[in-house]
Design an enzyme around this catalytic site. Sequence first.
Site, PDB file in Angstrom:
ATOM      1  N   CYS A   2       0.870  -1.173   0.000  1.00  0.00           N
ATOM      2  CA  CYS A   2       0.000   0.000   0.000  1.00  0.00           C
ATOM      3  C   CYS A   2       0.907   1.224   0.000  1.00  0.00           C
ATOM      4  CB  CYS A   2      -0.909   0.011   1.221  1.00  0.00           C
ATOM      5  SG  CYS A   2      -1.963   1.484   1.317  1.00  0.00           S
ATOM      6  N   GLU A 101      -3.401   0.775  -6.586  1.00  0.00           N
ATOM      7  CA  GLU A 101      -2.421  -0.245  -6.924  1.00  0.00           C
ATOM      8  C   GLU A 101      -2.092  -0.117  -8.410  1.00  0.00           C
ATOM      9  OE1 GLU A 101      -0.746  -1.905  -4.973  1.00  0.00           O
ATOM     10  OE2 GLU A 101      -1.896  -2.273  -3.145  1.00  0.00           O
TER      11      GLU A 101
END
Length: 238
Positions: A2, A101
């Site tokens: 992340c 992402e």
Amino acid sequence: MCGRYSLFAPPDDIEERFDATFEYESEPRYNAAPSQSLPVIAGDDPETIRRMEWGLVPEWAGDRSEFEFINARAETVREKRSFADAYESRRCLVPADGFYEWTDRGGESGKQPYRVTVGDDELFAMAGLWERWTPPQTQTGLGDFGGGSAPDNDPDPVETFTVITTEPNETVADLHHRMAVILDPSEEESWLTGDPDEVESLLDPYPTEPMRTYPVSTAVNNPANDTPDVLEAVEVGE
């Protein structure tokens, strides 16, 4: 991993969702990035939303530039020296309403960013750890009597945090081999204050069903682009 997320819900909604109050004037973040000061709820004061810098620096670190961990792996978080103490007693919630992402498009096309949400931009908490690090004291200037140097005032401590990651669920697996640990609302209090042995079971992938992904502009690649435009869906290749 992340490495970028968002939190743009109205402050009142965030406070109601987490039963906590901002200690500062909150602003929407569409492209939150490492090294920035971002909202965190820590176990030592769960009724307050305060700012910490994203990139955990262990309390014992001498030079912060050698550390600044933005993520910690769930599988080893209790074993690594950099995280073990924080896991035992300094856990936190990192509020968000989405994260990003990147997936390889192949050839020379580079990587395509995707936004990942729970439902329709629902607020959620990522599991985190936090630390309070004090910069080393430096010696500058002349002493009051004779030569030599005198110490500056003690440096202010810096509060930093990291986001814990785990194996991805089926939704995120198409984009990356890791994902942030997202806690169910019923698990958040336990994560903050529970027994370390018991909360380890909370570090599992979030259920696939309520999550969705969609491609967004490569403008999100630059943290300076912190505007609602980075939330908009695009056709792959734009």
